[in-house]
Design a protein around this motif. Structure first.
Motif, PDB file in Angstrom:
ATOM      1  N   ILE A   5       0.816  -1.216   0.000  1.00 53.79           N
ATOM      2  CA  ILE A   5       0.000   0.000   0.000  1.00 53.79           C
ATOM      3  C   ILE A   5       0.850   1.266   0.000  1.00 53.79           C
ATOM      4  N   GLN A   6       1.912   1.306   0.800  1.00 56.25           N
ATOM      5  CA  GLN A   6       2.695   2.535   0.941  1.00 56.25           C
ATOM      6  C   GLN A   6       3.274   3.043  -0.381  1.00 56.25           C
ATOM      7  N   PRO A   7       3.946   2.200  -1.198  1.00 49.37           N
ATOM      8  CA  PRO A   7       4.479   2.738  -2.472  1.00 49.37           C
ATOM      9  C   PRO A   7       3.388   3.189  -3.422  1.00 49.37           C
ATOM     10  N   LEU A   8       2.220   2.527  -3.390  1.00 55.69           N
ATOM     11  CA  LEU A   8       1.115   2.947  -4.252  1.00 55.69           C
ATOM     12  C   LEU A   8       0.590   4.317  -3.837  1.00 55.69           C
ATOM     13  N   LEU A   9       0.498   4.543  -2.526  1.00 56.31           N
ATOM     14  CA  LEU A   9       0.038   5.845  -2.034  1.00 56.31           C
ATOM     15  C   LEU A   9       1.020   6.945  -2.426  1.00 56.31           C
ATOM     16  N   PHE A  10       2.312   6.661  -2.313  1.00 59.45           N
ATOM     17  CA  PHE A  10       3.320   7.663  -2.666  1.00 59.45           C
ATOM     18  C   PHE A  10       3.269   7.963  -4.164  1.00 59.45           C
ATOM     19  N   ALA A  11       3.135   6.910  -4.972  1.00 61.09           N
ATOM     20  CA  ALA A  11       3.070   7.096  -6.424  1.00 61.09           C
ATOM     21  C   ALA A  11       1.837   7.911  -6.812  1.00 61.09           C
ATOM     22  N   TYR A  12       0.714   7.639  -6.162  1.00 54.62           N
ATOM     23  CA  TYR A  12      -0.514   8.374  -6.467  1.00 54.62           C
ATOM     24  C   TYR A  12      -0.392   9.837  -6.035  1.00 54.62           C
ATOM     25  N   LEU A  13       0.263  10.063  -4.897  1.00 54.02           N
ATOM     26  CA  LEU A  13       0.450  11.424  -4.402  1.00 54.02           C
ATOM     27  C   LEU A  13       1.268  12.259  -5.381  1.00 54.02           C
ATOM     28  N   VAL A  14       2.314  11.673  -5.940  1.00 55.48           N
ATOM     29  CA  VAL A  14       3.221  12.412  -6.816  1.00 55.48           C
ATOM     30  C   VAL A  14       2.705  12.493  -8.251  1.00 55.48           C
ATOM     31  N   PHE A  15       2.263  11.371  -8.802  1.00 51.27           N
ATOM     32  CA  PHE A  15       1.932  11.315 -10.224  1.00 51.27           C
ATOM     33  C   PHE A  15       0.428  11.270 -10.523  1.00 51.27           C
ATOM     34  N   GLY A  16      -0.374  11.025  -9.491  1.00 51.90           N
ATOM     35  CA  GLY A  16      -1.813  10.968  -9.714  1.00 51.90           C
ATOM     36  C   GLY A  16      -2.220   9.715 -10.473  1.00 51.90           C
ATOM     37  N   GLU A  17      -3.443   9.715 -10.976  1.00 52.06           N
ATOM     38  CA  GLU A  17      -3.978   8.535 -11.644  1.00 52.06           C
ATOM     39  C   GLU A  17      -3.357   8.293 -13.015  1.00 52.06           C
ATOM     40  N   LYS A  18      -2.691   9.303 -13.580  1.00 49.38           N
ATOM     41  CA  LYS A  18      -2.123   9.150 -14.922  1.00 49.38           C
ATOM     42  C   LYS A  18      -1.080   8.042 -14.971  1.00 49.38           C
ATOM     43  N   LEU A  19      -0.292   7.898 -13.926  1.00 52.11           N
ATOM     44  CA  LEU A  19       0.713   6.842 -13.907  1.00 52.11           C
ATOM     45  C   LEU A  19       0.058   5.470 -13.961  1.00 52.11           C
ATOM     46  N   PHE A  20      -1.030   5.295 -13.230  1.00 53.61           N
ATOM     47  CA  PHE A  20      -1.704   4.000 -13.200  1.00 53.61           C
ATOM     48  C   PHE A  20      -2.398   3.712 -14.534  1.00 53.61           C
ATOM     49  N   PHE A  21      -2.948   4.758 -15.158  1.00 51.03           N
ATOM     50  CA  PHE A  21      -3.528   4.586 -16.488  1.00 51.03           C
ATOM     51  C   PHE A  21      -2.448   4.212 -17.498  1.00 51.03           C
ATOM     52  N   ALA A  22      -1.268   4.840 -17.348  1.00 53.76           N
ATOM     53  CA  ALA A  22      -0.156   4.552 -18.258  1.00 53.76           C
ATOM     54  C   ALA A  22       0.315   3.111 -18.097  1.00 53.76           C
ATOM     55  N   LEU A  23       0.422   2.642 -16.866  1.00 57.78           N
ATOM     56  CA  LEU A  23       0.842   1.262 -16.625  1.00 57.78           C
ATOM     57  C   LEU A  23      -0.188   0.276 -17.171  1.00 57.78           C
ATOM     58  N   GLN A  24      -1.467   0.617 -16.991  1.00 57.15           N
ATOM     59  CA  GLN A  24      -2.522  -0.241 -17.519  1.00 57.15           C
ATOM     60  C   GLN A  24      -2.444  -0.317 -19.047  1.00 57.15           C
ATOM     61  N   LYS A  25      -2.273   0.843 -19.675  1.00 59.77           N
ATOM     62  CA  LYS A  25      -2.171   0.897 -21.137  1.00 59.77           C
ATOM     63  C   LYS A  25      -0.951   0.125 -21.623  1.00 59.77           C
ATOM     64  N   LEU A  26       0.161   0.266 -20.917  1.00 66.55           N
ATOM     65  CA  LEU A  26       1.390  -0.429 -21.296  1.00 66.55           C
ATOM     66  C   LEU A  26       1.203  -1.938 -21.208  1.00 66.55           C
ATOM     67  N   TRP A  27       0.556  -2.387 -20.143  1.00 67.18           N
ATOM     68  CA  TRP A  27       0.350  -3.827 -19.970  1.00 67.18           C
ATOM     69  C   TRP A  27      -0.596  -4.378 -21.028  1.00 67.18           C
ATOM     70  N   ILE A  28      -1.676  -3.652 -21.331  1.00 68.84           N
ATOM     71  CA  ILE A  28      -2.627  -4.102 -22.353  1.00 68.84           C
ATOM     72  C   ILE A  28      -1.939  -4.211 -23.709  1.00 68.84           C
ATOM     73  N   GLY A  29      -1.094  -3.222 -24.023  1.00 74.51           N
ATOM     74  CA  GLY A  29      -0.347  -3.273 -25.276  1.00 74.51           C
ATOM     75  C   GLY A  29       0.599  -4.462 -25.325  1.00 74.51           C
ATOM     76  N   PHE A  30       1.259  -4.722 -24.221  1.00 77.08           N
ATOM     77  CA  PHE A  30       2.170  -5.863 -24.130  1.00 77.08           C
ATOM     78  C   PHE A  30       1.402  -7.173 -24.292  1.00 77.08           C
TER      79      PHE A  30
END
Length: 298
Positions: free
Chosen positions: A125-150
């Motif tokens: 939970i802690q790294p996810l909270l930090f990532a969301y605090l800094v980058f917002g939901e865009k990082l998670f959307f980007a990771l989702q898009k990257l995985w779907i493409g892969f």
């Protein structure tokens, strides 16, 4: 008075052992960027808290002991010569608090198992909270898009990604529960051997020069995982949201500024505060004495 001294010694001893692990092995693992180092260290913390909880005779005492050991060890982590300080300090403190909640179900195997699950979850939970605090939901959307493409490129069901994450989390929780049950049922010989191995860990001197918080925060903000996360987020904005260069520029500045601010707070944690806190409480003072005496012998 005698009981208070006994409890102080009990808490101070285990806090010292955990501090030796965090300052020695933990600092080295974090400095070398060893994967999953935090998860390994969290299991070690859970083992020590379980051993300590076995030696008290009430639920309240078990909860107080778990929290006290974790807070003292987290504060001593501020003296770490390598690696980050406050993020591990936060993890140690919160994990100790979450572990103590398990004893609501009793000072038994069930309570320890629940505590193990709660403690282990925080590592995800802690790294996810930090990532969301800094980058917002865009990082998670980007990771989702990257995985779907892969997944599409290699003809893999994209749902396997979610199942993989769930499997990793459940595996960590299962291991933690099994470790907790084993430690709770273990005999005194196991504790003696385990603590002896920890005390044989070599730790570096805390007298090494540290970077100024402003410079150190800037260095942390330009670390590989921050830059990779920023690149992924910006790529998503450019390719999928068709954001303008101005929007991308503002987003990048905001993300880097938030990262710098977080790391500045991390590095600016006043060691004098930690020193006053540790000297105020007998258990903390006992832990400090043991750690520094241990270091001087090394």
């Amino acid at each position: 008075m005698q009981m208070e001294v006994k409890e102080t010694a009990h808490i101070g001893d285990y806090a010292a052992v955990q501090s030796i692990t965090e300052i020695g092995l933990g600092s080295l693992l974090h400095a070398l960027h060893i994967p999953f180092a935090g998860h390994f260290l969290s299991l070690n913390q859970a083992v020590l808290l379980t051993l300590a909880s076995k030696k008290v005779d009430s639920i309240k005492a078990a909860m107080q002991t778990s929290i006290a050991i974790s807070v003292i060890a987290a504060t001593l982590k501020s003296l770490s010569p390598m690696g980050k300080r406050l993020t591990p300090m936060l993890a140690i403190s919160v994990q100790g608090l979450l572990f103590s909640f398990g004893f609501v179900f009793g000072r038994n195997i069930v309570g320890v198992s629940v505590g193990m699950i709660l403690l282990s979850l925080w590592g995800f939970i802690q790294p996810l909270l930090f990532a969301y605090l800094v980058f917002g939901e865009k990082l998670f959307f980007a990771l989702q898009k990257l995985w779907i493409g892969f997944a599409e490129t290699f003809s893999i069901d994209y749902k396997y990604g979610a199942w993989l994450l769930v499997t990793v989390v459940i595996s960590k929780l299962l291991i933690a529960v099994l470790v907790g049950i084993f430690v709770w049922r273990s005999k005194a010989e196991f504790e003696i051997k385990y603590l002896t191995k920890i005390r044989n860990i070599k730790i570096a001197s805390v007298g090494k020069k540290k970077l100024h918080p402003v410079i150190g925060a800037m260095k942390d903000s330009l670390s590989p995982w921050i830059l990779i996360s920023l690149i992924l987020s910006v790529s998503f904005m450019w390719l999928n949201e068709h954001s303008s260069f101005f929007e991308i520029w503002i987003y990048s500045l905001r993300a880097l500024a938030l990262a710098w601010l977080c790391f500045w707070i991390i590095r600016s944690f006043p060691l004098a505060w930690a020193d006053r806190l540790l000297k105020k409480y007998p258990a903390a003072r006992r832990a400090v004495d043991q750690v520094f005496n241990f270091k001087s012998r090394k």
